[in-house]
Motif scaffolding. Structure first.
Motif, PDB file in Angstrom:
ATOM      1  N   THR A  37       9.244  -0.866   3.981  1.00  0.00           N
ATOM      2  CA  THR A  37       7.798  -0.963   4.064  1.00  0.00           C
ATOM      3  C   THR A  37       7.191   0.367   4.474  1.00  0.00           C
ATOM      4  OG1 THR A  37       7.982  -1.840   6.305  1.00  0.00           O
ATOM      5  CG2 THR A  37       7.750  -3.438   4.524  1.00  0.00           C
ATOM      6  N   GLU A  38       7.955   1.179   5.231  1.00  0.00           N
ATOM      7  CA  GLU A  38       7.450   2.495   5.617  1.00  0.00           C
ATOM      8  C   GLU A  38       7.238   3.385   4.394  1.00  0.00           C
ATOM      9  OE1 GLU A  38      10.251   1.128   7.134  1.00  0.00           O
ATOM     10  OE2 GLU A  38       9.213   0.508   8.942  1.00  0.00           O
ATOM     11  N   GLU A  41       3.764   2.156   3.128  1.00  0.00           N
ATOM     12  CA  GLU A  41       2.692   1.957   4.103  1.00  0.00           C
ATOM     13  C   GLU A  41       1.601   3.005   3.927  1.00  0.00           C
ATOM     14  OE1 GLU A  41       0.236   0.844   7.049  1.00  0.00           O
ATOM     15  OE2 GLU A  41       2.003  -0.317   6.547  1.00  0.00           O
ATOM     16  N   ASN A  42       0.359   2.558   3.802  1.00  0.00           N
ATOM     17  CA  ASN A  42      -0.806   3.435   3.654  1.00  0.00           C
ATOM     18  C   ASN A  42      -0.622   4.476   2.561  1.00  0.00           C
ATOM     19  OD1 ASN A  42      -2.277   2.113   5.677  1.00  0.00           O
ATOM     20  ND2 ASN A  42      -1.209   3.284   7.245  1.00  0.00           N
ATOM     21  N   ASP A  65      -2.261  -1.095   2.339  1.00  0.00           N
ATOM     22  CA  ASP A  65      -2.467  -0.945   3.786  1.00  0.00           C
ATOM     23  C   ASP A  65      -1.777  -2.124   4.466  1.00  0.00           C
ATOM     24  OD1 ASP A  65      -3.291  -0.666   6.383  1.00  0.00           O
ATOM     25  OD2 ASP A  65      -5.403  -1.074   5.979  1.00  0.00           O
ATOM     26  N   LEU A  66      -0.535  -1.914   4.890  1.00  0.00           N
ATOM     27  CA  LEU A  66       0.229  -3.014   5.479  1.00  0.00           C
ATOM     28  C   LEU A  66      -0.244  -3.378   6.872  1.00  0.00           C
ATOM     29  CD1 LEU A  66       3.829  -2.246   4.213  1.00  0.00           C
ATOM     30  CD2 LEU A  66       2.164  -3.877   3.329  1.00  0.00           C
ATOM     31  N   SER A  67      -0.855  -2.428   7.594  1.00  0.00           N
ATOM     32  CA  SER A  67      -1.344  -2.766   8.935  1.00  0.00           C
ATOM     33  C   SER A  67      -2.478  -3.779   8.841  1.00  0.00           C
ATOM     34  CB  SER A  67      -1.781  -1.517   9.684  1.00  0.00           C
ATOM     35  OG  SER A  67      -2.854  -0.890   9.008  1.00  0.00           O
ATOM     36  N   GLY A  68      -3.306  -3.656   7.824  1.00  0.00           N
ATOM     37  CA  GLY A  68      -4.380  -4.619   7.589  1.00  0.00           C
ATOM     38  C   GLY A  68      -3.994  -5.665   6.568  1.00  0.00           C
ATOM     39  N   LYS A  69      -2.756  -5.589   6.088  1.00  0.00           N
ATOM     40  CA  LYS A  69      -2.223  -6.505   5.075  1.00  0.00           C
ATOM     41  C   LYS A  69      -3.127  -6.596   3.861  1.00  0.00           C
ATOM     42  CE  LYS A  69       0.446  -9.044   8.372  1.00  0.00           C
ATOM     43  NZ  LYS A  69       0.815 -10.251   9.014  1.00  0.00           N
ATOM     44  N   ASP A  83      -5.227  -9.453  -0.479  1.00  0.00           N
ATOM     45  CA  ASP A  83      -4.223  -9.534   0.569  1.00  0.00           C
ATOM     46  C   ASP A  83      -2.859  -9.199  -0.015  1.00  0.00           C
ATOM     47  OD1 ASP A  83      -6.210 -10.469   2.316  1.00  0.00           O
ATOM     48  OD2 ASP A  83      -5.812 -12.560   1.785  1.00  0.00           O
ATOM     49  N   THR A  85       1.404  -9.240   1.179  1.00  0.00           N
ATOM     50  CA  THR A  85       2.460  -9.531   2.138  1.00  0.00           C
ATOM     51  C   THR A  85       3.754  -9.017   1.545  1.00  0.00           C
ATOM     52  OG1 THR A  85       1.308 -11.542   2.787  1.00  0.00           O
ATOM     53  CG2 THR A  85       3.611 -11.352   3.449  1.00  0.00           C
TER      54      THR A  85
END
Length: 149
Positions: A37-38, A41-42, A65-69, A83, A85
């Motif tokens: 996921t890193e 991510e973003n 944006d995985l922090s905000g899903k 969304d 996931t």
């Protein structure tokens, strides 16, 4: 004789330990290279292949944006949002909405939203992101967009 045998076993044991350590280090590096996921991510991605289509009047983009899903970008015509996931190599994109501007060629947008809805798996390697259907067929292929582009 026993002393020589013990020395031989000691060296074999040391060699075995060395091989195990090297193997673990290689496995860790490979797992860092893809599908973490890193690694996505973003990040922003430019769609270069959409279900076999490679020519677009305006190329769709994907921002994850995985922090905000969340997932967002351009469908080639309208801005979209939804969304996302991610679990290991699986991806679920849902609740996709978009602006409603009129466009000359809406086919790319329709194909793009259809592909987002079908996306079940992903594979990220270096500068490439692939979204795949449940039968693991690549339906969207993207190249990484550097920030500021």
């Amino acid at each position: 004789m026993i002393r020589i045998l013990n020395m031989s076993l000691k060296y074999k044991f040391i060699l075995l330990c060395f091989c195990v350590v090297l193997s673990c280090a290689q496995d860790k590096k490979e797992s860092q290279d893809s599908n973490t996921t890193e690694s996505i991510e973003n990040t922003s991605w430019l769609v270069v292949n959409l279900k076999g289509e490679t020519e677009f009047s305006r190329q769709p983009t994907i921002r994850i944006d995985l922090s905000g899903k969340g997932i967002s970008g351009s469908s080639g015509c309208n801005r979209y949002f939804g969304d996302v996931t991610i679990n290991k190599n699986q991806v679920k994109i849902s609740n996709v909405g978009s602006t409603k501007m009129m466009c000359n060629n809406i086919n790319t947008e329709q194909l793009f939203f259809e592909a987002l809805n079908e996306a079940t798996f992903f594979k990220a390697e270096g500068n490439t992101l692939k979204l795949m259907s449940k039968d693991k067929k690549v339906i969207i292929e993207c190249s990484h967009l550097k920030e500021g582009n």
